[in-house]
Design a protein around this motif. Structure first.
Motif, PDB file in Angstrom:
ATOM      1  N   LEU A 170      25.152 -16.499 -16.115  1.00  0.00           N
ATOM      2  CA  LEU A 170      24.980 -17.954 -17.595  1.00  0.00           C
ATOM      3  C   LEU A 170      24.734 -19.176 -16.633  1.00  0.00           C
ATOM      4  CD1 LEU A 170      28.420 -17.298 -19.422  1.00  0.00           C
ATOM      5  CD2 LEU A 170      25.819 -17.073 -20.257  1.00  0.00           C
ATOM      6  N   ASN A 171      25.021 -18.884 -14.948  1.00  0.00           N
ATOM      7  CA  ASN A 171      25.007 -20.659 -14.825  1.00  0.00           C
ATOM      8  C   ASN A 171      23.322 -20.885 -14.337  1.00  0.00           C
ATOM      9  OD1 ASN A 171      27.607 -21.525 -15.517  1.00  0.00           O
ATOM     10  ND2 ASN A 171      28.436 -20.776 -13.725  1.00  0.00           N
ATOM     11  N   THR A 172      22.929 -20.048 -13.535  1.00  0.00           N
ATOM     12  CA  THR A 172      21.710 -20.330 -12.887  1.00  0.00           C
ATOM     13  C   THR A 172      20.639 -18.528 -13.862  1.00  0.00           C
ATOM     14  OG1 THR A 172      22.365 -17.767 -11.760  1.00  0.00           O
ATOM     15  CG2 THR A 172      22.521 -19.615 -11.349  1.00  0.00           C
ATOM     16  N   GLY A 173      20.860 -18.212 -14.859  1.00  0.00           N
ATOM     17  CA  GLY A 173      19.864 -17.252 -15.248  1.00  0.00           C
ATOM     18  C   GLY A 173      19.579 -15.961 -14.601  1.00  0.00           C
ATOM     19  N   ASP A 174      20.629 -15.586 -13.392  1.00  0.00           N
ATOM     20  CA  ASP A 174      20.106 -14.519 -12.783  1.00  0.00           C
ATOM     21  C   ASP A 174      21.630 -13.585 -12.018  1.00  0.00           C
ATOM     22  OD1 ASP A 174      19.456 -13.160 -10.318  1.00  0.00           O
ATOM     23  OD2 ASP A 174      18.575 -13.872  -9.128  1.00  0.00           O
ATOM     24  N   TYR A 175      21.930 -12.412 -13.025  1.00  0.00           N
ATOM     25  CA  TYR A 175      22.564 -11.892 -13.067  1.00  0.00           C
ATOM     26  C   TYR A 175      23.069 -11.650 -11.193  1.00  0.00           C
ATOM     27  CZ  TYR A 175      26.476  -8.178 -13.193  1.00  0.00           C
ATOM     28  OH  TYR A 175      27.400  -7.002 -13.784  1.00  0.00           O
ATOM     29  N   THR A 176      22.003 -11.118 -10.313  1.00  0.00           N
ATOM     30  CA  THR A 176      22.389 -10.785  -8.971  1.00  0.00           C
ATOM     31  C   THR A 176      22.966 -12.762  -7.866  1.00  0.00           C
ATOM     32  OG1 THR A 176      20.707 -11.228  -8.629  1.00  0.00           O
ATOM     33  CG2 THR A 176      21.479  -8.570  -8.448  1.00  0.00           C
ATOM     34  N   ALA A 177      22.841 -13.742  -8.461  1.00  0.00           N
ATOM     35  CA  ALA A 177      22.665 -14.758  -7.136  1.00  0.00           C
ATOM     36  C   ALA A 177      24.627 -15.493  -7.173  1.00  0.00           C
ATOM     37  CB  ALA A 177      21.538 -15.550  -8.820  1.00  0.00           C
ATOM     38  N   CYS A 178      23.822 -15.891  -6.322  1.00  0.00           N
ATOM     39  CA  CYS A 178      25.113 -16.623  -5.922  1.00  0.00           C
ATOM     40  C   CYS A 178      25.531 -17.746  -7.586  1.00  0.00           C
ATOM     41  CB  CYS A 178      24.915 -18.174  -4.564  1.00  0.00           C
ATOM     42  SG  CYS A 178      26.284 -19.178  -4.129  1.00  0.00           S
ATOM     43  N   ASP A 179      26.562 -17.565  -7.047  1.00  0.00           N
ATOM     44  CA  ASP A 179      27.044 -18.342  -8.804  1.00  0.00           C
ATOM     45  C   ASP A 179      27.630 -20.066  -8.503  1.00  0.00           C
ATOM     46  OD1 ASP A 179      28.371 -19.962 -10.996  1.00  0.00           O
ATOM     47  OD2 ASP A 179      29.880 -18.895 -11.042  1.00  0.00           O
ATOM     48  N   PRO A 180      26.915 -21.438  -8.416  1.00  0.00           N
ATOM     49  CA  PRO A 180      27.396 -22.480  -7.532  1.00  0.00           C
ATOM     50  C   PRO A 180      29.110 -22.797  -8.556  1.00  0.00           C
ATOM     51  CG  PRO A 180      25.753 -23.163  -9.644  1.00  0.00           C
ATOM     52  CD  PRO A 180      25.838 -21.762  -9.268  1.00  0.00           C
ATOM     53  N   GLN A 181      29.275 -23.010  -9.119  1.00  0.00           N
ATOM     54  CA  GLN A 181      30.811 -23.022  -9.645  1.00  0.00           C
ATOM     55  C   GLN A 181      31.709 -21.710  -8.352  1.00  0.00           C
ATOM     56  OE1 GLN A 181      32.984 -21.452 -13.055  1.00  0.00           O
ATOM     57  NE2 GLN A 181      33.055 -23.786 -13.382  1.00  0.00           N
ATOM     58  N   ALA A 182      31.457 -21.041  -7.845  1.00  0.00           N
ATOM     59  CA  ALA A 182      32.449 -20.224  -7.346  1.00  0.00           C
ATOM     60  C   ALA A 182      32.189 -20.082  -5.709  1.00  0.00           C
ATOM     61  CB  ALA A 182      31.912 -18.099  -7.418  1.00  0.00           C
ATOM     62  N   LEU A 183      31.130 -20.647  -4.982  1.00  0.00           N
ATOM     63  CA  LEU A 183      30.304 -21.189  -3.855  1.00  0.00           C
ATOM     64  C   LEU A 183      31.626 -22.420  -4.143  1.00  0.00           C
ATOM     65  CD1 LEU A 183      28.651 -20.961  -1.715  1.00  0.00           C
ATOM     66  CD2 LEU A 183      27.362 -22.335  -2.274  1.00  0.00           C
ATOM     67  N   THR A 184      31.442 -23.322  -4.619  1.00  0.00           N
ATOM     68  CA  THR A 184      32.405 -24.768  -4.574  1.00  0.00           C
ATOM     69  C   THR A 184      33.783 -24.553  -4.395  1.00  0.00           C
ATOM     70  OG1 THR A 184      30.732 -26.099  -6.347  1.00  0.00           O
ATOM     71  CG2 THR A 184      33.114 -26.789  -5.365  1.00  0.00           C
ATOM     72  N   TYR A 185      34.317 -23.421  -4.938  1.00  0.00           N
ATOM     73  CA  TYR A 185      35.456 -23.440  -4.903  1.00  0.00           C
ATOM     74  C   TYR A 185      36.042 -22.611  -3.294  1.00  0.00           C
ATOM     75  CZ  TYR A 185      35.734 -24.169  -9.867  1.00  0.00           C
ATOM     76  OH  TYR A 185      36.286 -24.312 -11.929  1.00  0.00           O
ATOM     77  N   ALA A 186      34.529 -21.988  -2.902  1.00  0.00           N
ATOM     78  CA  ALA A 186      34.545 -21.471  -1.921  1.00  0.00           C
ATOM     79  C   ALA A 186      35.378 -22.268  -1.224  1.00  0.00           C
ATOM     80  CB  ALA A 186      33.761 -19.751  -1.902  1.00  0.00           C
ATOM     81  N   LYS A 187      34.136 -22.714  -0.729  1.00  0.00           N
ATOM     82  CA  LYS A 187      34.070 -24.200   0.074  1.00  0.00           C
ATOM     83  C   LYS A 187      35.394 -24.322   0.433  1.00  0.00           C
ATOM     84  CE  LYS A 187      29.185 -24.785   0.862  1.00  0.00           C
ATOM     85  NZ  LYS A 187      27.811 -25.571  -0.076  1.00  0.00           N
ATOM     86  N   ALA A 188      36.059 -25.034  -0.911  1.00  0.00           N
ATOM     87  CA  ALA A 188      37.538 -25.463  -1.490  1.00  0.00           C
ATOM     88  C   ALA A 188      38.111 -24.695  -0.355  1.00  0.00           C
ATOM     89  CB  ALA A 188      37.200 -26.070  -2.344  1.00  0.00           C
ATOM     90  N   ARG A 189      38.612 -23.228  -0.540  1.00  0.00           N
ATOM     91  CA  ARG A 189      39.616 -23.159  -0.154  1.00  0.00           C
ATOM     92  C   ARG A 189      40.055 -22.354   1.918  1.00  0.00           C
ATOM     93  NH1 ARG A 189      37.948 -18.894  -4.895  1.00  0.00           N
ATOM     94  NH2 ARG A 189      39.113 -19.656  -6.410  1.00  0.00           N
ATOM     95  N   LYS A 190      38.408 -22.344   1.456  1.00  0.00           N
ATOM     96  CA  LYS A 190      37.613 -22.285   3.310  1.00  0.00           C
ATOM     97  C   LYS A 190      38.357 -23.498   3.925  1.00  0.00           C
ATOM     98  CE  LYS A 190      34.723 -20.707   6.324  1.00  0.00           C
ATOM     99  NZ  LYS A 190      34.504 -21.833   7.574  1.00  0.00           N
ATOM    100  N   ILE A 191      37.719 -24.366   3.219  1.00  0.00           N
ATOM    101  CA  ILE A 191      38.537 -25.747   4.039  1.00  0.00           C
ATOM    102  C   ILE A 191      39.746 -26.098   4.805  1.00  0.00           C
ATOM    103  CG2 ILE A 191      37.395 -28.750   4.341  1.00  0.00           C
ATOM    104  CD1 ILE A 191      34.839 -28.041   3.169  1.00  0.00           C
ATOM    105  N   ASN A 192      40.979 -25.954   2.732  1.00  0.00           N
ATOM    106  CA  ASN A 192      41.332 -26.098   3.086  1.00  0.00           C
ATOM    107  C   ASN A 192      42.380 -25.497   4.240  1.00  0.00           C
ATOM    108  OD1 ASN A 192      44.396 -27.461   1.029  1.00  0.00           O
ATOM    109  ND2 ASN A 192      44.204 -25.192   0.905  1.00  0.00           N
ATOM    110  N   LYS A 193      42.230 -24.000   4.114  1.00  0.00           N
ATOM    111  CA  LYS A 193      42.989 -22.909   4.712  1.00  0.00           C
ATOM    112  C   LYS A 193      42.576 -23.325   6.432  1.00  0.00           C
ATOM    113  CE  LYS A 193      42.803 -17.930   5.940  1.00  0.00           C
ATOM    114  NZ  LYS A 193      42.595 -16.687   5.212  1.00  0.00           N
ATOM    115  N   GLU A 194      41.607 -23.852   7.025  1.00  0.00           N
ATOM    116  CA  GLU A 194      41.543 -24.273   8.024  1.00  0.00           C
ATOM    117  C   GLU A 194      42.001 -25.532   8.360  1.00  0.00           C
ATOM    118  OE1 GLU A 194      37.149 -25.045   7.917  1.00  0.00           O
ATOM    119  OE2 GLU A 194      36.895 -22.303   8.698  1.00  0.00           O
TER     120      GLU A 194
END
Length: 338
Positions: A314-338
């Protein structure tokens, strides 16, 4: 391994659609800003009004049962608007489905809750969008907070298991504590939904309503961080789409999941069995490997990612693409953990 886990594992290996979703209408009594169906913010009289024919719904349920579907999620739009909802539920119960209904709750009177339970509904998902009428008016286009609370109480009185979905977005994420308090005082189970996607009609909502990295970081450092922390050491980014999950929309179009609107066939033209087993798109999804997710396989935050293929689509038009929203959340989690 639990009996349920074993059954899901077996179903996945055999491509048995245990979990089905049937969209019986796209009509709704709210005009929520985040609705994935289409942009509802125009004049109500101009919005599409569509109900699935009851005879078609019954035939579809029979075909789902034949394929081995056990769980049925009835959704919309607002499914309580369908004039033959009880008849559809009664038929589903005769086919031994475990039935749940996803609703905004505004129409759930005590009488209707009683009728739904008697017909066979055992669980009901009710969305909570805010903590007062003003927040509902802003986000949903209408008031509805008090009616939602009344609906939760009505469902509980009639022994329906209630699952409250707390819908988070940029305007209300700071109210999470208050929303949780409401649920705790009601004594009801709740979950948090932070997934705001663009719509099926391609209009954007994630960029204006989705949580930003800063918003997400605040939540990760708040008292309810356990809802947002996510570890993915297996680097698994695949779900049950087209394997244990199937979705059918109000037009009779078959999808690998109601949240991944990839057209796989039309029940007005082909049987569900043929679509499920022979659809090119269904089989393509089933045969995907991690190498097909080119943007994800070597991503430095994959172990913190909770990617959904439907959201990526829905966010990119590609079922196999990186979801920008998921990437945003994942980056926040990684930075927060570090």
């Amino acid at each position: 391994m639990s009996v349920l886990t074993k059954k899901i594992s077996e179903a996945r290996a055999n491509n048995q659609p245990l979990f089905s979703t049937l969209e019986i209408t796209q009509s709704c009594n709210l005009r929520c800003k985040h609705c994935y169906n289409f942009d509802r913010r125009g004049e109500e009289s101009q919005l599409p009004q569509k109900f699935m024919k009851t005879s078609f719904a019954k035939d579809t349920l029979s075909q789902l049962a034949e394929l081995g579907a056990l769980s049925l999620n009835i959704t919309g739009g607002e499914p309580l608007l369908h004039p033959d909802l009880i008849e559809i539920v009664t038929f589903a119960k005769k086919n031994n489905f475990h039935i749940r209904v996803k609703t905004n709750g505004l129409l759930l009177t005590l009488g209707l809750a009683k009728s739904l339970f008697k017909a066979g509904v055992r669980e009901i998902d009710i969305s909570l969008y805010g903590t007062n009428e003003e927040e509902y008016l802003d986000f949903c286009g209408k008031g509805g907070f008090e009616k939602t609370i009344a609906a939760i109480k009505n469902a509980m009185i009639e022994n329906l298991k209630v699952n409250v979905s707390l819908i988070l977005h940029r305007k209300n994420y700071k109210k999470l504590g208050q929303m949780i308090k409401i649920c705790d005082e009601l004594g009801v189970f709740y979950n948090v939904s932070d997934e705001i996607t663009d719509r099926h009609d391609k209009t954007e909502t994630k960029s204006t309503l989705g949580l930003s990295e800063q918003n997400y970081t605040e939540l990760l450092n708040g008292p309810h961080a356990y809802f947002f922390s996510h570890e993915n050491p297996e680097k698994n980014l695949f779900c049950g789409c087209a394997k244990t999950v199937i979705g059918i929309n109000v037009h009779g179009h078959v999808f690998p999941c109601i949240g991944a609107p990839i057209f796989c066939g039309d029940l007005h033209q082909e049987s569900l069995k043929k679509i499920w087993h022979d659809s090119k798109e269904m089989n393509k999804i089933r045969n995907l490997t991690s190498q097909d997710l080119k943007d994800c396989s070597n991503c430095e935050v994959i172990e913190h990612c909770s990617r959904s293929s439907g959201s990526a689509l829905l966010n990119t038009g590609d079922y196999t693409a990186c979801d920008p929203q998921a990437l945003t959340y994942a980056k926040a989690r990684k930075i927060n953990k570090e």
